[in-house]
Write an enzyme that holds these catalytic residues in place. Sequence first.
Site, PDB file in Angstrom:
ATOM      1  N   ASN A   1     -16.972   2.271   5.011  1.00  8.98           N
ATOM      2  CA  ASN A   1     -16.349   0.938   4.965  1.00  8.98           C
ATOM      3  C   ASN A   1     -16.604   0.167   6.264  1.00  8.98           C
ATOM      4  OD1 ASN A   1     -15.151   1.549   2.443  1.00  8.98           O
ATOM      5  ND2 ASN A   1     -13.574   2.715   3.513  1.00  8.98           N
TER       6      ASN A   1
ATOM      7  N   GLU B   1      -4.586  -7.117  -3.902  1.00  3.45           N
ATOM      8  CA  GLU B   1      -5.513  -6.874  -2.790  1.00  3.45           C
ATOM      9  C   GLU B   1      -6.460  -8.073  -2.695  1.00  3.45           C
ATOM     10  OE1 GLU B   1      -7.510  -3.064  -3.218  1.00  3.45           O
ATOM     11  OE2 GLU B   1      -5.611  -2.062  -3.598  1.00  3.45           O
TER      12      GLU B   1
ATOM     13  N   ASP C   1      -2.795  -6.990   0.284  1.00  2.66           N
ATOM     14  CA  ASP C   1      -3.438  -5.929   1.058  1.00  2.66           C
ATOM     15  C   ASP C   1      -4.875  -6.392   1.309  1.00  2.66           C
ATOM     16  OD1 ASP C   1      -4.797  -3.749   1.988  1.00  2.66           O
ATOM     17  OD2 ASP C   1      -3.957  -2.325   0.552  1.00  2.66           O
TER      18      ASP C   1
ATOM     19  N   HIS D   1      -9.914  -4.591   2.704  1.00  3.40           N
ATOM     20  CA  HIS D   1     -11.371  -4.707   2.553  1.00  3.40           C
ATOM     21  C   HIS D   1     -11.868  -6.140   2.692  1.00  3.40           C
ATOM     22  CE1 HIS D   1     -11.949  -0.509   1.419  1.00  3.40           C
ATOM     23  NE2 HIS D   1     -10.756  -0.619   0.853  1.00  3.40           N
TER      24      HIS D   1
END
Length: 406
Positions: free
Chosen positions: A58, A184, A213, A216
């Site tokens: 990631n 998210e 959230d 990413h």
Amino acid sequence: MSSLLETKIAARQHALREQGLLRQRKVLSVDRPLNTNASTSSPRFVFEGRAYVNFSSNDYLGLSRVPELADALHLGAQTYGVGSGASPLVTGYSDAHLALERELCDLTGHEAALLFCSGFSANTALMKTLFDQQDIVVADKLVHASIIDGLQDSGAQLKRFLHNSLESAERLLARNQTSALITESVFSMDGDCAPIAQLSALCRQHHAWLVVDDAHGFAVLDGYHNAEAAKLIDVQVVTFGKALGCQGAAVLGSQALIDFLVSNAREYIYSTALSPANAALALAATQYSTAHPELQQKLLENIALFKQLCREANVPLLGSDTAIQPLIIGDALQTLQVAEELRAAGIWVGAIRPPTVPVGSARLRITLTAAHAAEDIAACVAQLAQVLSRIGVPLVTERQAADDHR
Ligand SMILES: Cc1ncc(COP(=O)(O)O)c(C=O)c1O
């Protein structure tokens, strides 16, 4: 005679092995030190003596291997020592933590921030502390395990809406007096983005908070890293272990929310604080990502290249525009087999199986970074197409033909 727990453990492990769901760690080592010239080539690691190109991290901007950031960590440790030495409310909270919190607030427009050692603990702390049995919370079907765990511990009534469906979310908001809607920014296993602006409008209309959230999305996705973020999002969780390449997380929101968490969040109160060196590093990484927009640009180029090559080779991607590119295979054992075959060619991609993803949707999770070289992306796609057709996983054209016959 075996103890009860030995018998239980053996039976559960056996069942997981049978279903291809056993999880095992792999010991990786680095292929080169950080300060070599080769540090500009694709991310690689060594496993059992062989080097692999890493398509499963990631570390979207490649920041985990930036020498200046290694220096920032070193300087942080030399200044503050290697650990925080205590929980934040005892003596573990320093000006290094405060400086990072302020930077994150400046970047997002939120009033206040609270640091945690991981995104997992930030999410569970937030959910467990903010909600109780009196709350109804609606959440996207695909939100992260840490959110679900925290909500379950909170005792709140949880209602799930269909993934990224505004209609489904609105139906739940209209029927229930909802405290908050949780989603998210970029979904970790599908790589698609939530319609944040529309969800925000729905939440305003129904007097519910929007909790996002942003693990990413933070530092890679345009949109929620400017003073506008706080206007749309009531609570934003950002993590430092993804695009920032380091470790830790923050909950961002109003001063009242953060004060409430400081007084009540057990994960915050009863745990050693994030080390100040790591806080200094996360600050440096945040500033580095802002000062180097060319990294975001390179990541976008790499994503576009990967998608174009997959299109040309009929590799059936899910349609994500972010660094997370899933390829659904369905069967867990077959997914492992494809991943193994790619490894035989020196390419490492994640094989994601239930319960991380729904049963029947085991997948390869291929992640692109700004650090990947074009020739390695091309090699990855070429191998992928070869392996899929050798193993008999249908390519796009065959899938379409099968759909046409249904
Ligand atoms: C969406 C999402 N939220 C939270 C987390 C947890 O973050 P961390 O890795 O910092 O614990 C992850 C990481 O797996 C994630 O994908």
